[in-house]
Design an enzyme around this catalytic site. Sequence first.
Site, PDB file in Angstrom:
ATOM      1  N   GLY A  79      95.355  61.381  82.170  1.00  0.00           N
ATOM      2  CA  GLY A  79      94.599  60.607  81.196  1.00  0.00           C
ATOM      3  C   GLY A  79      93.177  60.339  81.639  1.00  0.00           C
ATOM      4  O   GLY A  79      92.247  60.325  80.826  1.00  0.00           O
ATOM      5  N   SER A  80      92.988  60.119  82.935  1.00  0.00           N
ATOM      6  CA  SER A  80      91.644  59.842  83.446  1.00  0.00           C
ATOM      7  C   SER A  80      90.719  61.038  83.241  1.00  0.00           C
ATOM      8  O   SER A  80      89.546  60.873  82.882  1.00  0.00           O
ATOM      9  CB  SER A  80      91.699  59.463  84.931  1.00  0.00           C
ATOM     10  OG  SER A  80      92.324  58.204  85.106  1.00  0.00           O
ATOM     11  N   ASN A  85      96.411  48.243  78.587  1.00  0.00           N
ATOM     12  CA  ASN A  85      97.412  48.536  79.606  1.00  0.00           C
ATOM     13  C   ASN A  85      97.899  47.301  80.353  1.00  0.00           C
ATOM     14  O   ASN A  85      98.968  47.318  80.964  1.00  0.00           O
ATOM     15  CB  ASN A  85      96.849  49.536  80.621  1.00  0.00           C
ATOM     16  CG  ASN A  85      95.514  49.099  81.191  1.00  0.00           C
ATOM     17  OD1 ASN A  85      94.553  48.891  80.450  1.00  0.00           O
ATOM     18  ND2 ASN A  85      95.423  48.966  82.498  1.00  0.00           N
ATOM     19  N   GLN A 114      98.427  54.322  76.946  1.00  0.00           N
ATOM     20  CA  GLN A 114      99.539  53.369  76.894  1.00  0.00           C
ATOM     21  C   GLN A 114     100.270  53.379  75.557  1.00  0.00           C
ATOM     22  O   GLN A 114     101.390  52.867  75.456  1.00  0.00           O
ATOM     23  CB  GLN A 114      99.027  51.952  77.178  1.00  0.00           C
ATOM     24  CG  GLN A 114      98.582  51.721  78.601  1.00  0.00           C
ATOM     25  CD  GLN A 114      99.717  51.814  79.605  1.00  0.00           C
ATOM     26  OE1 GLN A 114     100.861  51.516  79.299  1.00  0.00           O
ATOM     27  NE2 GLN A 114      99.390  52.227  80.821  1.00  0.00           N
ATOM     28  N   SER A 154      98.600  60.761  78.609  1.00  0.00           N
ATOM     29  CA  SER A 154      99.063  61.212  79.925  1.00  0.00           C
ATOM     30  C   SER A 154     100.581  61.303  79.930  1.00  0.00           C
ATOM     31  O   SER A 154     101.272  60.371  79.515  1.00  0.00           O
ATOM     32  CB  SER A 154      98.590  60.234  81.007  1.00  0.00           C
ATOM     33  OG  SER A 154      98.951  60.675  82.290  1.00  0.00           O
ATOM     34  N   HIS A 161     103.020  61.183  82.189  1.00  0.00           N
ATOM     35  CA  HIS A 161     103.937  60.337  82.954  1.00  0.00           C
ATOM     36  C   HIS A 161     104.100  58.937  82.375  1.00  0.00           C
ATOM     37  O   HIS A 161     104.907  58.154  82.865  1.00  0.00           O
ATOM     38  CB  HIS A 161     103.496  60.264  84.416  1.00  0.00           C
ATOM     39  CG  HIS A 161     102.300  59.409  84.675  1.00  0.00           C
ATOM     40  ND1 HIS A 161     102.387  58.168  85.283  1.00  0.00           N
ATOM     41  CD2 HIS A 161     100.984  59.607  84.425  1.00  0.00           C
ATOM     42  CE1 HIS A 161     101.181  57.653  85.403  1.00  0.00           C
ATOM     43  NE2 HIS A 161     100.309  58.506  84.892  1.00  0.00           N
ATOM     44  N   THR A 215      93.733  77.846  86.023  1.00  0.00           N
ATOM     45  CA  THR A 215      95.086  78.290  85.679  1.00  0.00           C
ATOM     46  C   THR A 215      95.934  77.103  85.250  1.00  0.00           C
ATOM     47  O   THR A 215      95.977  76.069  85.916  1.00  0.00           O
ATOM     48  CB  THR A 215      95.752  78.987  86.883  1.00  0.00           C
ATOM     49  OG1 THR A 215      94.942  80.099  87.268  1.00  0.00           O
ATOM     50  CG2 THR A 215      97.152  79.455  86.538  1.00  0.00           C
ATOM     51  N   CYS A 262      95.856  51.488  88.492  1.00  0.00           N
ATOM     52  CA  CYS A 262      94.628  52.142  88.947  1.00  0.00           C
ATOM     53  C   CYS A 262      93.656  51.156  89.583  1.00  0.00           C
ATOM     54  O   CYS A 262      92.615  51.552  90.100  1.00  0.00           O
ATOM     55  CB  CYS A 262      93.948  52.858  87.775  1.00  0.00           C
ATOM     56  SG  CYS A 262      94.937  54.211  87.104  1.00  0.00           S
TER      57      CYS A 262
END
Length: 457
Positions: free
Chosen positions: A69-70, A150, A178, A198, A200, A236, A376
């Site tokens: 996401g970052s 978040n 989020q 993101s 995860h 890749t 973070c």
Amino acid sequence: MIYLDNAATTRTAPEVVSEMLPYFSELYGNPSSIYGIAQESKAAIDKARESIAHVIGSRTDEIYFTSCGSESDNWALKAAFEAYGDKGKHIITTKIEHPAIRNTCEYLERERGAEITWLDVDSEGRVDPAAVERAIRPDTILISVMTANNEIGTIEPVREIGEIARAHHVLFHTDAVQAFGQIPLNVDELHVDMLSASGHKFNGPKGVGFLYIRRDVKIRSFLHGGAQEHNRRAGTENVPGIVGIGAAARRAETYLGDKIKKEIGLRNYLIHQIRANVPNVKLNGPDPEAPVQTHQSQNVQHQNAFQGQFVNQEQSVYKEGSLHQDEDIQKHCALTSDLGNRLPNNVNFSFEFVEGESLLIMLDMRQICASSGSACSSGSLSPSHVLKAIGLSDSLAHGALRMTLSEENTKEELDTVVLAIRDIVRRLRGMSPKYEAYLSGNEQAETEAVYSETAAE
């Protein structure tokens, strides 16, 4: 272990792992090659792209895979700033954004000459769409407002802001890291030009995210090199990760309705039980137990008579043994689709006279996982910029605990958590000179002052 830190990361779902595994050691071809095993990898990437596009209502060629996401946030802001520099250098955002947005804006301001307008939020963490519109200038090139916060779970009025941005011909980006997999999202209905997510955060693997870029938005490549991702993001592809995020997106779409209902019931139950069993606490963010008001026009305030209310109870609330139960507890754990402008799995409380880090450590000793804010920003000694933005003192901000649930949690687990919090808070306050002064009447609690002020309004 009781895991209540799903805003930091989620468990990769077993079915997601199963789909990923063949692409590590069997179907390991480079998708840019032309032979069969490589084309199977390419087909898997195409399937994942289609899955994500279906979830958010976009075209497949508008989805670009990234590492997280970052990266998606960095790409959206930096590339937009470069591409639209001829129009101006003005960006609008809020004071409660994730560090991926906040720090990128500060970089652009410090190193690239950008002019950033940092919008205030109300005491529930909600930005006023009218304030967004007032901030727009002829040289405004981008608005970036998160879909949901978040730390405190506030769902922002993204649709209204998107309408304003579209009317003023300004690009609109939203950080949905989020929100994706937690609430329904449709890019056309939200009027967004770019959206970050993101894997995860919704039971997919770490190390993969995506950026939605509306087809007619002309921003530049973020990584230069090969022709991957429609010539916009070289390198890749992480085939197993992309397969995983696609599988996680399909899973999230399939179970979203049931997941929301389950999590809202658990969230509301946890909020109520903490209030019923621990004195001198403040719920940070929107209050799902407060009356809901009807709001009109785009100038949506979403305030209510109990906004910012602190819960104050007598010392006798601390009871030995089982939890204090309310006769009407069923209404608090009823499975309902009413989000209350808050993410369905988010609970954030400040415990007065307590240091959040101490509370976290002692919860960890009981195998309960939670956090004091953004993963973070962990390790920072400064109070949360989000909690400061909604008006909390340093003391209350340092006493914050964030618990983010999943559909896998149970009511019994939450009872264990509330008992642990009650006992730990009582122990920590027993070592606090300020709490001793408060009990003896020599110091007034912040909660009393704010509560009296609110009650008087």
